[in-house]
Design a protein around this motif. Structure first.
Motif, PDB file in Angstrom:
ATOM      1  N   PRO A  53       0.817  -1.223   0.000  1.00  0.00           N
ATOM      2  CA  PRO A  53       0.000   0.000   0.000  1.00  0.00           C
ATOM      3  C   PRO A  53       0.846   1.267   0.000  1.00  0.00           C
ATOM      4  O   PRO A  53       1.987   1.267   0.468  1.00  0.00           O
ATOM      5  CB  PRO A  53      -0.781  -0.098   1.313  1.00  0.00           C
ATOM      6  CG  PRO A  53      -0.705  -1.523   1.730  1.00  0.00           C
ATOM      7  CD  PRO A  53       0.576  -2.062   1.192  1.00  0.00           C
ATOM      8  N   SER A  54       0.281   2.326  -0.528  1.00  0.00           N
ATOM      9  CA  SER A  54       0.956   3.633  -0.541  1.00  0.00           C
ATOM     10  C   SER A  54      -0.081   4.716  -0.792  1.00  0.00           C
ATOM     11  O   SER A  54      -1.008   4.519  -1.569  1.00  0.00           O
ATOM     12  CB  SER A  54       1.989   3.677  -1.670  1.00  0.00           C
ATOM     13  OG  SER A  54       2.443   4.994  -1.897  1.00  0.00           O
ATOM     14  N   THR A  55       0.084   5.833  -0.117  1.00  0.00           N
ATOM     15  CA  THR A  55      -0.687   7.032  -0.471  1.00  0.00           C
ATOM     16  C   THR A  55       0.248   8.043  -1.119  1.00  0.00           C
ATOM     17  O   THR A  55       0.068   8.447  -2.269  1.00  0.00           O
ATOM     18  CB  THR A  55      -1.352   7.638   0.779  1.00  0.00           C
ATOM     19  OG1 THR A  55      -2.265   6.686   1.306  1.00  0.00           O
ATOM     20  CG2 THR A  55      -2.111   8.922   0.433  1.00  0.00           C
ATOM     21  N   ARG A  56       1.271   8.458  -0.362  1.00  0.00           N
ATOM     22  CA  ARG A  56       2.143   9.551  -0.790  1.00  0.00           C
ATOM     23  C   ARG A  56       2.981   9.223  -2.029  1.00  0.00           C
ATOM     24  O   ARG A  56       2.977   9.966  -3.016  1.00  0.00           O
ATOM     25  CB  ARG A  56       3.103   9.942   0.349  1.00  0.00           C
ATOM     26  CG  ARG A  56       2.499  10.807   1.412  1.00  0.00           C
ATOM     27  CD  ARG A  56       3.108  10.471   2.756  1.00  0.00           C
ATOM     28  NE  ARG A  56       2.525   9.237   3.214  1.00  0.00           N
ATOM     29  CZ  ARG A  56       1.397   9.177   3.924  1.00  0.00           C
ATOM     30  NH1 ARG A  56       0.840  10.276   4.341  1.00  0.00           N
ATOM     31  NH2 ARG A  56       0.852   8.023   4.243  1.00  0.00           N
ATOM     32  N   THR A  57       3.724   8.120  -1.964  1.00  0.00           N
ATOM     33  CA  THR A  57       4.713   7.850  -3.012  1.00  0.00           C
ATOM     34  C   THR A  57       4.037   7.615  -4.356  1.00  0.00           C
ATOM     35  O   THR A  57       4.408   8.202  -5.373  1.00  0.00           O
ATOM     36  CB  THR A  57       5.573   6.626  -2.616  1.00  0.00           C
ATOM     37  OG1 THR A  57       5.996   6.785  -1.265  1.00  0.00           O
ATOM     38  CG2 THR A  57       6.769   6.485  -3.519  1.00  0.00           C
ATOM     39  N   ARG A 106       7.215  -0.622  -6.084  1.00  0.00           N
ATOM     40  CA  ARG A 106       7.341  -0.877  -4.633  1.00  0.00           C
ATOM     41  C   ARG A 106       7.059  -2.351  -4.404  1.00  0.00           C
ATOM     42  O   ARG A 106       6.101  -2.896  -4.957  1.00  0.00           O
ATOM     43  CB  ARG A 106       6.370  -0.022  -3.832  1.00  0.00           C
ATOM     44  CG  ARG A 106       6.323  -0.419  -2.359  1.00  0.00           C
ATOM     45  CD  ARG A 106       5.489   0.517  -1.531  1.00  0.00           C
ATOM     46  NE  ARG A 106       6.160   1.792  -1.324  1.00  0.00           N
ATOM     47  CZ  ARG A 106       5.698   2.756  -0.521  1.00  0.00           C
ATOM     48  NH1 ARG A 106       4.572   2.573   0.144  1.00  0.00           N
ATOM     49  NH2 ARG A 106       6.351   3.882  -0.377  1.00  0.00           N
ATOM     50  N   HIS A 134      14.449   3.412   0.188  1.00  0.00           N
ATOM     51  CA  HIS A 134      13.310   4.202  -0.307  1.00  0.00           C
ATOM     52  C   HIS A 134      13.935   5.532  -0.757  1.00  0.00           C
ATOM     53  O   HIS A 134      13.819   6.554  -0.090  1.00  0.00           O
ATOM     54  CB  HIS A 134      12.308   4.402   0.828  1.00  0.00           C
ATOM     55  CG  HIS A 134      10.982   4.974   0.410  1.00  0.00           C
ATOM     56  ND1 HIS A 134      10.741   5.527  -0.835  1.00  0.00           N
ATOM     57  CD2 HIS A 134       9.802   5.088   1.097  1.00  0.00           C
ATOM     58  CE1 HIS A 134       9.491   5.951  -0.892  1.00  0.00           C
ATOM     59  NE2 HIS A 134       8.901   5.691   0.257  1.00  0.00           N
ATOM     60  N   GLN A 137      12.101   8.997  -0.953  1.00  0.00           N
ATOM     61  CA  GLN A 137      11.732   9.542   0.363  1.00  0.00           C
ATOM     62  C   GLN A 137      12.933  10.273   0.970  1.00  0.00           C
ATOM     63  O   GLN A 137      12.809  11.387   1.485  1.00  0.00           O
ATOM     64  CB  GLN A 137      11.267   8.419   1.289  1.00  0.00           C
ATOM     65  CG  GLN A 137      10.911   8.899   2.701  1.00  0.00           C
ATOM     66  CD  GLN A 137       9.700   9.819   2.733  1.00  0.00           C
ATOM     67  OE1 GLN A 137       8.679   9.506   2.132  1.00  0.00           O
ATOM     68  NE2 GLN A 137       9.792  10.956   3.428  1.00  0.00           N
ATOM     69  N   PRO A 262       8.106  10.712   7.626  1.00  0.00           N
ATOM     70  CA  PRO A 262       7.800  10.321   6.241  1.00  0.00           C
ATOM     71  C   PRO A 262       6.330  10.043   5.987  1.00  0.00           C
ATOM     72  O   PRO A 262       5.887  10.057   4.831  1.00  0.00           O
ATOM     73  CB  PRO A 262       8.631   9.037   6.045  1.00  0.00           C
ATOM     74  CG  PRO A 262       8.844   8.490   7.427  1.00  0.00           C
ATOM     75  CD  PRO A 262       8.899   9.692   8.334  1.00  0.00           C
ATOM     76  N   GLY A 263       5.549   9.793   7.075  1.00  0.00           N
ATOM     77  CA  GLY A 263       4.152   9.418   6.910  1.00  0.00           C
ATOM     78  C   GLY A 263       4.051   7.971   6.436  1.00  0.00           C
ATOM     79  O   GLY A 263       5.014   7.443   5.885  1.00  0.00           O
ATOM     80  N   PRO A 264       2.921   7.314   6.624  1.00  0.00           N
ATOM     81  CA  PRO A 264       1.789   7.796   7.409  1.00  0.00           C
ATOM     82  C   PRO A 264       2.120   7.822   8.904  1.00  0.00           C
ATOM     83  O   PRO A 264       2.938   7.041   9.364  1.00  0.00           O
ATOM     84  CB  PRO A 264       0.687   6.768   7.108  1.00  0.00           C
ATOM     85  CG  PRO A 264       1.402   5.524   6.686  1.00  0.00           C
ATOM     86  CD  PRO A 264       2.681   5.957   6.051  1.00  0.00           C
TER      87      PRO A 264
HETATM   88  N1   CP Z   1       6.349   7.809   3.086  1.00  0.00           N
HETATM   89  C1   CP Z   1       5.763   6.878   2.316  1.00  0.00           C
HETATM   90  O1   CP Z   1       6.434   6.067   1.643  1.00  0.00           O
HETATM   91  O2   CP Z   1       4.404   6.932   2.325  1.00  0.00           O
HETATM   92  P1   CP Z   1       3.427   5.977   1.492  1.00  0.00           P
HETATM   93  O3   CP Z   1       3.595   4.581   2.043  1.00  0.00           O
HETATM   94  O4   CP Z   1       2.061   6.548   1.693  1.00  0.00           O
HETATM   95  O5   CP Z   1       3.870   6.027   0.054  1.00  0.00           O
END
Ligand code: CP
Length: 311
Positions: A53-57, A106, A134, A137, A262-264
């Motif tokens: 899963p990922s939101t940002r990347t 990823r 990563h 990031q 880095p989130g989340p």
């Molecule tokens: N920081 C980071 O990699 O966030 P995601 O998992 O949301 O991509």
């Protein structure tokens, strides 16, 4: 930049890292415009292939590609033929056969982007592989630090939390050391790899000493999904010892450290609401910078140069 792939910061020189950071600056100007579109990558296709899963990347790579006028393909692994047992390499070859030039991947296994890069004509960008790296990031973290301090060299940067499971920590360590920062890793002994000091970082288990030392802290997410081996006794206990709380910041009196995450975020575990919302916390700035840095990476891998950004 002469490279075809971005697989990790371990293999990049300081000059290459600086080229990416310098190229990200005009890219950031583009995303601040009303019309966030330049024709630089028109005719190119960028695909994202995320097995985790990922939101940002994922979103920021897609936006970065769109802002540069590339076509984008976002393969949803959960509803793809991966679920029918298609192998990784067959999925990659299928994407390549559709005419994609840049693949952003990823995967939960360390080394998968390197494996793909050895078996494809596409440029491969590592968007996070297992516990390994990563790179984008870390690049956006470096960009954010430089934006505030105008330098990286000689800054004291502490990476706090679950170092053992963190690809963000490893990429940050490579990038920060190459650009001349002093780096401390701080966390519970069970979550610090035994020989990590051989990379050239200080190891600290005391949070108060670490905060007193640091100019910048990078607060890692406690990866709840990777805590099945019992390295951590509990999240409440973790917060008591290593959580970045209002009280911890108040102990520093007038010293204002820069806070990255880095989130989340696990609010109330590795960082409290108060801290995450404070002006010292760069969480949203990091997200914006992530789009700019990823635009720079896409541009440079597609053959652009830092002294000839055609925007
Ligand atoms: N920081 C980071 O990699 O966030 P995601 O998992 O949301 O991509």
């Amino acid at each position: 930049m002469k490279r075809k792939h971005l697989l990790g910061l371990q293999e990049l020189s300081a000059e290459e890292i600086n080229t990416i950071l310098d190229t990200a600056r005009p890219m950031r100007d583009i995303i601040m415009r009303d019309i966030k579109k330049v024709p630089t990558l028109r005719g190119k296709t960028v695909a994202t292939l995320f097995y985790e899963p990922s939101t940002r990347t994922r979103s920021s790579f897609e936006l970065a590609a769109k802002f540069l006028s590339a076509d984008t393909l976002s393969l949803n692994v959960a509803v793809s033929s991966v679920q029918k047992g298609e192998s990784l390499i067959d999925t990659v070859r299928t994407i390549e056969a559709m005419g994609v030039e840049i693949l952003v991947v990823r995967h939960q296994q360390s080394g998968v982007p390197q494996f793909i890069a050895a078996h494809t004509k596409m440029s491969v960008i590592n968007a996070g592989d297992g516990f390994h790296e990563h790179p984008t990031q870390a690049l956006l973290d470096l960009y954010t630090i430089k934006q505030k301090f105008y330098k990286i060299k000689d800054l004291r940067v502490a990476i706090i939390g679950d170092i053992f499971h963190s690809r963000v920590a490893r990429s940050n360590i490579w990038g920060l050391l190459k650009l001349g920062a002093e780096v401390t890793v701080c966390g519970p002994p069970s979550l610090i790899p035994v020989e990590i000091s051989k990379l050239g970082v200080r190891v600290e288990t005391n949070l108060d000493r670490t905060l007193a030392w640091a100019d910048v802290i990078n607060v890692l997410r406690i990866q709840k999904e990777r805590q099945d081996k019992g390295y951590l006794t509990g999240f409440d206990e973790y917060r008591d010892w290593y959580g970045i709380t209002r009280e911890k910041l108040n102990q520093l009196q007038n010293k204002k450290i820069l806070i990255l995450h880095p989130g989340p975020i696990n609010r109330g575990v590795e960082i409290d609401d108060y801290v995450a919302e404070s002006p010292q916390a760069m969480v949203n700035e990091q997200v914006t910078n992530g789009v700019a840095v990823r635009m720079a990476v896409l541009y440079l891998l597609a053959g652009g140069s830092d002294n000839g950004v055609t925007i």
